[in-house]
Design a protein around this motif. Structure first.
Motif, PDB file in Angstrom:
ATOM      1  N   GLY A 531      49.915  17.105  15.193  1.00 12.23           N
ATOM      2  CA  GLY A 531      51.177  16.793  14.588  1.00 12.23           C
ATOM      3  C   GLY A 531      52.279  18.070  15.036  1.00 12.23           C
ATOM      4  N   ALA A 532      51.933  18.826  15.788  1.00 14.95           N
ATOM      5  CA  ALA A 532      52.842  19.761  16.307  1.00 14.95           C
ATOM      6  C   ALA A 532      53.695  19.193  17.562  1.00 14.95           C
ATOM      7  CB  ALA A 532      51.836  20.912  17.161  1.00 14.95           C
ATOM      8  N   VAL A 533      54.788  20.090  17.827  1.00 13.87           N
ATOM      9  CA  VAL A 533      55.722  19.549  18.493  1.00 13.87           C
ATOM     10  C   VAL A 533      55.547  20.337  19.958  1.00 13.87           C
ATOM     11  CG1 VAL A 533      58.401  19.959  19.208  1.00 13.87           C
ATOM     12  CG2 VAL A 533      57.728  19.600  16.644  1.00 13.87           C
ATOM     13  N   GLY A 534      54.780  21.041  20.106  1.00 12.23           N
ATOM     14  CA  GLY A 534      54.382  21.680  21.484  1.00 12.23           C
ATOM     15  C   GLY A 534      55.630  22.670  22.053  1.00 12.23           C
ATOM     16  N   VAL A 535      55.564  22.756  23.255  1.00 17.84           N
ATOM     17  CA  VAL A 535      56.719  23.596  23.875  1.00 17.84           C
ATOM     18  C   VAL A 535      57.051  22.898  25.144  1.00 17.84           C
ATOM     19  CG1 VAL A 535      55.368  25.946  23.191  1.00 17.84           C
ATOM     20  CG2 VAL A 535      54.528  24.564  25.409  1.00 17.84           C
ATOM     21  N   ALA A 536      58.345  23.204  25.654  1.00 20.55           N
ATOM     22  CA  ALA A 536      58.804  22.338  26.607  1.00 20.55           C
ATOM     23  C   ALA A 536      57.774  22.694  27.794  1.00 20.55           C
ATOM     24  CB  ALA A 536      60.218  23.099  26.910  1.00 20.55           C
ATOM     25  N   GLN A 545      61.165  10.838  33.692  1.00 22.40           N
ATOM     26  CA  GLN A 545      60.069  10.900  32.704  1.00 22.40           C
ATOM     27  C   GLN A 545      58.867  11.395  33.534  1.00 22.40           C
ATOM     28  OE1 GLN A 545      59.806   7.725  30.245  1.00 22.40           O
ATOM     29  NE2 GLN A 545      59.001   6.408  31.724  1.00 22.40           N
ATOM     30  N   LEU A 546      57.817  11.864  32.682  1.00 23.59           N
ATOM     31  CA  LEU A 546      56.738  12.494  33.088  1.00 23.59           C
ATOM     32  C   LEU A 546      55.816  11.201  33.291  1.00 23.59           C
ATOM     33  CD1 LEU A 546      55.390  15.059  34.003  1.00 23.59           C
ATOM     34  CD2 LEU A 546      57.632  15.214  32.358  1.00 23.59           C
ATOM     35  N   GLY A 578      55.098  26.327  39.541  1.00 26.21           N
ATOM     36  CA  GLY A 578      56.528  26.450  38.507  1.00 26.21           C
ATOM     37  C   GLY A 578      56.082  27.231  37.286  1.00 26.21           C
ATOM     38  N   GLU A 579      57.106  27.236  36.413  1.00 31.20           N
ATOM     39  CA  GLU A 579      57.176  27.945  35.082  1.00 31.20           C
ATOM     40  C   GLU A 579      56.975  26.498  34.399  1.00 31.20           C
ATOM     41  OE1 GLU A 579      56.421  30.839  34.344  1.00 31.20           O
ATOM     42  OE2 GLU A 579      56.886  31.446  36.400  1.00 31.20           O
ATOM     43  N   ARG A 580      56.891  26.595  32.939  1.00 33.47           N
ATOM     44  CA  ARG A 580      56.833  25.543  31.824  1.00 33.47           C
ATOM     45  C   ARG A 580      57.920  24.656  32.080  1.00 33.47           C
ATOM     46  NH1 ARG A 580      57.403  26.315  27.124  1.00 33.47           N
ATOM     47  NH2 ARG A 580      57.946  28.583  27.271  1.00 33.47           N
ATOM     48  N   THR A 581      59.089  25.311  32.168  1.00 40.23           N
ATOM     49  CA  THR A 581      60.298  24.490  32.094  1.00 40.23           C
ATOM     50  C   THR A 581      60.807  24.009  33.654  1.00 40.23           C
ATOM     51  OG1 THR A 581      61.767  26.534  31.921  1.00 40.23           O
ATOM     52  CG2 THR A 581      61.086  25.387  29.870  1.00 40.23           C
ATOM     53  N   ASP A 582      60.126  24.279  34.598  1.00 41.04           N
ATOM     54  CA  ASP A 582      60.789  23.814  35.986  1.00 41.04           C
ATOM     55  C   ASP A 582      60.575  22.642  36.109  1.00 41.04           C
ATOM     56  OD1 ASP A 582      61.429  26.722  36.363  1.00 41.04           O
ATOM     57  OD2 ASP A 582      59.665  27.175  37.592  1.00 41.04           O
ATOM     58  N   LYS A 583      61.523  21.849  36.737  1.00 39.98           N
ATOM     59  CA  LYS A 583      61.491  20.478  37.197  1.00 39.98           C
ATOM     60  C   LYS A 583      60.660  20.178  38.404  1.00 39.98           C
ATOM     61  CE  LYS A 583      65.152  20.207  40.666  1.00 39.98           C
ATOM     62  NZ  LYS A 583      66.241  19.836  41.119  1.00 39.98           N
ATOM     63  N   GLY A 584      60.073  21.279  39.177  1.00 38.93           N
ATOM     64  CA  GLY A 584      59.261  20.907  40.115  1.00 38.93           C
ATOM     65  C   GLY A 584      60.018  21.002  41.476  1.00 38.93           C
ATOM     66  N   THR A 585      58.927  20.362  42.560  1.00 40.17           N
ATOM     67  CA  THR A 585      59.662  19.896  43.946  1.00 40.17           C
ATOM     68  C   THR A 585      59.249  18.521  44.124  1.00 40.17           C
ATOM     69  OG1 THR A 585      59.699  20.702  46.201  1.00 40.17           O
ATOM     70  CG2 THR A 585      57.318  20.748  45.018  1.00 40.17           C
ATOM     71  N   SER A 770      57.863  12.053  27.223  1.00 40.39           N
ATOM     72  CA  SER A 770      58.650  11.627  28.245  1.00 40.39           C
ATOM     73  C   SER A 770      59.709  12.466  28.481  1.00 40.39           C
ATOM     74  CB  SER A 770      59.140  10.386  27.695  1.00 40.39           C
ATOM     75  OG  SER A 770      59.827  10.201  26.393  1.00 40.39           O
ATOM     76  N   LEU A 771      59.990  13.364  27.377  1.00 46.96           N
ATOM     77  CA  LEU A 771      61.077  14.439  27.648  1.00 46.96           C
ATOM     78  C   LEU A 771      60.552  15.763  28.037  1.00 46.96           C
ATOM     79  CD1 LEU A 771      63.376  13.801  24.427  1.00 46.96           C
ATOM     80  CD2 LEU A 771      63.554  12.863  26.573  1.00 46.96           C
ATOM     81  N   GLY A 772      59.267  15.792  28.421  1.00 47.09           N
ATOM     82  CA  GLY A 772      58.722  17.203  28.918  1.00 47.09           C
ATOM     83  C   GLY A 772      58.002  18.002  28.049  1.00 47.09           C
ATOM     84  N   ASN A 773      57.796  17.629  26.764  1.00 50.27           N
ATOM     85  CA  ASN A 773      57.314  18.895  25.875  1.00 50.27           C
ATOM     86  C   ASN A 773      55.641  18.714  26.130  1.00 50.27           C
ATOM     87  OD1 ASN A 773      59.423  19.421  24.886  1.00 50.27           O
ATOM     88  ND2 ASN A 773      58.758  19.226  22.615  1.00 50.27           N
TER      89      ASN A 773
END
Length: 874
Positions: A531-536, A545-546, A578-585, A770-773
């Protein structure tokens, strides 16, 4: 004329002698640096003259013409332009890793612009140059006559820093040349300290030992060095070839259009010449994928923008640039320097050893100088203290003397003083007779005595001298050290093994629908309760979206399968970290995709075991099984992985050992399990056979492989899921429709099935929304439910989000949990999870009532099984 003597000489012998004299003059006096301070005579004379003029690093700048005139008139009678050019280069931050002159005005640019005339520019000594000149007034180095014998100039500078390696050197002598690359101060200092710590065993120090500290040259213009073989050869023998590339980035300026951004170029490459060469290649048609080229560099940094045409492949263009331009160049290392006025080729260890020996000599000479000075002062203080102890008698003696000479002789005789001591007493002012002044003299004597003891011990102890070198080096590294600018990477041409360059780490690879890829360390995602939200976990672009989440190790090879049935490969470590919140290449930066081609599956392979297989499944449910070794040698432009029908595309690829079950699941909850041996092994270009019969209103959602003892994790797009023993899913033949693997009536709550993946013992499962979390759960926290059970809330989703990808991995392969920044504490996560369960309570009650009044039909498990499809291999 008859009295003039005519000497006969052998012209061959005369030419040899004259040429050798000229050659040695060029070698020693002009072209080669000294191995101790890393300076040629012209550079040494400029810095010494600036110090002699009182131009300090903390003082005002002086006109360059004034400095050049001083050097020209006193020390270096070889023309003002040679002096000014040498001084200008010492101030250029793109030529010197650690500039020795602080210039003010136009001293040239990386575009090849010449410095302004010397009457316009100003200069002073740079702060780091103070360390090269430190202690020069303490008899630390030898001096010689200047060109006309009227002045003295140093033969070498004391140089607290190993300038030969820090700034490098380049010069062409007669019959030889030197080309020493610059290095990073922190790395060179670490290597020096290692040698000092093992000075007694210096003969056994290897180049591999030193390369633990010195990665390679560190150019002021940055760039990327390809491979370490050339570096190791240069450090071992003093000669080697180092391949350097400029640093580039790839940006998507609009869908399907990419820009190559050059932010760093190889050392000693002219930026304007590079741009002109690229433009020339475009005009010649060799780079026809480039639509625009512009230089956006400013004082904040370099930025050359190469805009590509639509569907232009950045990686292909970069390879052409590396091949045809100086964006990739070779630096030929020739570590040639003067050792005792003789040219010698130096290894890295030898260069460091010579500098350490130079520093030991400087420290010894400095200590001798300071010791003599301290002893002279102690001698004077001893006389003053004698006078203070007998002040009345001293005053009476002086008053009774006829003149100063009589007084001096009287003091020398009466108190057994030297001439210097007696003179010091006579020169002493009356205010020194005060009690406080007497105490100051006594304190000074104690300090001088302690200083004398320290210097005598230092001169008598070689180990203490080495410790002094070590301490001074560490202090200067702390003061002037900075990070590397040039990185070192592997290159296929260098034939380096990946393990020599990359740590074996567990990572996640993510891929978005719009084709952005990145890798992140697996340990940045800690495990949570259900039930956790997790991290970005991803900085998604708008309307993206992923789509894929893959667990891998940095030494693995990634197989990229596309919708068109092709496969490409690349090493995991080459995927941009990348870091957790990077969009990537963009994935097109990693592999050379064709227009309209899209990556649909990623497989991480540690080794191409000939006993393993790849199972491929298309969107329409076709399946084929091919030996993994068929894909061990993939060309850079990809190879065919499967032959597809026109309305079909490759969606799933799985690695098996030949003894597993294949489980296929649809969005509406149908699941089919059958042995992989039913699908016989086929060739690489075969099209496969029917795998599952899919209803017209349904779509294939997930495919995985499992052993009999495994669990199947079924997850809906709304984050609700469960574990079900694989044994509870009956086996059927392929090309059948299967049975329900979730609660059919609960699909409105759980959402369509997004994943049906296998969980083994001690496995974690990672979700990306889909929002990246990103949420990582321990598999054992997910409850075990029956085949047609609904499941429980696994992930709490924010508004508008769905589960986009799910992957499982062995928890033992991931490093210790690391709590990333800005993550809510577990207690708060649990509270939020409780809130999440309350949100579906009402719907749960309605569903329970419906189940009590109308039992779910048993026909789900006993559906009519269609016969196996008779498709033949094509």
């Amino acid at each position: 004329m008859g009295n003039d003597a005519v000497n006969s000489v052998d012209i061959d012998q005369q030419m040899r002698v004259a040429y050798l004299d000229y050659a040695m003059s060029v070698i020693v006096s002009r072209a080669l640096p000294d191995a101790r301070d890393g300076l040629k005579p012209v550079h040494r004379r400029i810095l010494f003259a600036m110090q002699d003029m009182g131009i300090r690093s903390n003082g005002p700048h002086k006109k360059s013409a004034r400095i050049v005139g001083e050097v020209l008139g006193k020390y270096h009678p070889h023309g003002d332009s040679s002096i000014y050019d040498a001084m200008a280069r010492m101030s250029q931050d793109f030529s010197m890793r650690y500039p020795l002159v602080d210039g003010q005005g136009n001293f040239g640019s990386i575009d090849g612009d010449s410095p302004a005339a010397m009457r316009y520019t100003e200069a002073r000594i740079a702060a780091i140059t103070d360390e090269l000149l430190a202690d020069i007034d303490k008899d630390t180095v030898d001096f010689s006559d200047n060109f006309d014998g009227t002045l003295k100039e140093p033969l070498v500078l004391p140089s607290k820093l190993p300038n030969l390696l820090l700034n490098g050197s380049a010069g062409i002598a007669v019959g030889m040349a030197t080309n020493i690359p610059p290095h990073n101060l922190r790395e060179i200092s670490a290597a020096m300290i290692y040698i000092i710590d093992n000075y007694d065993d210096i003969e056994n120090i290897s180049v591999e030992d030193l390369m633990r500290f010195v990665q390679g040259p560190d150019f002021p213009t940055g760039g990327v060095i390809l491979g370490r073989e050339g570096i190791m050869q240069a450090y071992s023998t003093g000669r080697g070839r180092i391949v350097v590339r400029g640093r580039t980035e790839i940006e998507e300026n609009r869908p399907g259009r990419y820009d190559i951004i050059i932010t760093e170029i190889p050392y000693q490459i002219n930026k304007t010449t590079l741009i002109e060469r690229i433009a020339e290649l475009v005009r010649e048609g060799k780079l026809d994928m480039i639509s625009d080229l512009r230089d956006e560099s400013d004082r904040t940094g370099m930025r050359i923008v190469i805009e590509l045409k639509k569907n232009g492949q950045p990686k292909q263009v970069l390879n052409l640039l590396y091949k045809h331009t100086m964006l990739q160049s070779t630096f030929g290392v020739q570590m040639l320097a003067l050792v005792e006025n003789q040219p010698r080729t130096l290894s890295l260890k030898k260069a460091l050893q010579i500098f350490i020996e130079h520093r030991l000599t400087v420290i010894q000479r400095r200590s001798h100088f300071e010791l003599e000075k301290a002893k002279a002062r102690a001698h004077i203080l001893e006389g003053l203290l004698i006078a203070l102890a007998n002040v009345d008698e001293v005053i009476a003696l002086i008053r009774a003397s006829r003149d100063i000479e009589t007084a001096k002789n009287g003091l020398m005789t009466r108190f057994n003083l030297s001439d210097l001591q007696a003179q010091a007493i006579l020169d002493m002012q009356f205010r020194r007779l005060a009690a406080l002044e007497q105490m100051k003299i006594e304190d000074e004597q104690k300090e001088i005595t302690a200083r004398i003891n320290y210097l005598e011990n230092l001169l008598a102890d070689p180990k203490q001298q080495l410790e002094t070198v070590k301490r001074e080096t560490a202090e200067l590294t702390e003061k002037y050290g900075d990070d590397r600018r040039t990185s070192v990477e592997a290159d296929a041409v260098e034939h380096l093994s990946d393990s020599d360059l990359v740590d074996d780490q567990s990572v996640f690879i993510t891929l978005t629908e719009r084709g952005y890829i990145k890798r992140v360390n697996a340990n940045v995602y800690r495990t949570y309760n259900r039930g956790a939200v997790g991290v970005a976990g991803h900085g998604l672009k708008e309307e993206d979206q992923l789509s894929k989440l893959v667990f891998a190790n940095t030494h693995d090879t990634v197989l990229f399968f596309t919708n068109k049935g092709k496969v490409y490969t690349e090493k995991v470590f080459r995927i941009l970290k990348g870091e957790r919140t990077d969009k990537g290449t963009p994935v097109i930066n990693v592999i050379s995709l064709e227009p309209e081609e899209k990556v649909t599956e990623l497989i991480a392979v540690s080794d191409f075991n000939p006993r393993n297989y790849l199972v491929m499944v298309t969107a329409n449910g076709k399946i084929k099984r091919t030996p993994l070794k068929e894909y061990s040698n993939v060309r850079t432009n990809g190879i065919k992985a499967i032959r597809l029908e026109e309305d079909d595309e490759l969606k799933w690829v799985l690695q098996t050992n030949g003894k597993l079950f294949i489980i296929m699941a649809t969005e509406n909850g149908k699941g089919l399990r059958f042995s992989e041996t039913i699908v016989r092994s086929m060739g690489r270009t075969a099209s496969g056979v029917r795998g599952m019969k899919i209803a017209a209103d349904d779509r294939l959602a997930s495919v995985d492989v499992a052993a009999e003892q495994d669990f199947l994790l079924v997850v809906g797009e709304k984050g609700i899921g469960k574990r079900t023993p694989v044994q509870m899913i009956p086996t059927h033949g392929r090309a059948t429709s299967g049975v329900m693997i979730t609660n059919k009536r609960a699909l409105s709550i759980t959402g369509k099935v997004i994943a049906a993946c296998v969980l083994r013992e001690n496995y974690d499962v990672t979700f990306i929304t889909s929002l990246g979390n990103v949420v990582r759960l321990k598999g054992t926290t997910i409850p075990v439910k029956g085949r047609t059970a609904r499941g429980v809330r696994l992930v709490r989703l924010t508004e508008g989000a769905t589960v986009a990808a799910v992957t499982s991995n062995d928890a033992d392969l991931i490093l210790d949990d690391v709590v990333p920044e800005n993550v809510l504490p577990p207690e708060t996560q649990e509270d939020m999870a409780a809130d999440a369960f309350e949100e579906v309570d009402d719907l749960d009650e309605e569903l329970d009532e419906a189940e009590e009044s109308e039992e779910i039909p048993e026909s789900d498990e006993n559906e009519e099984i269609l016969p196996e499809d008779s498709d033949n291999d094509e």
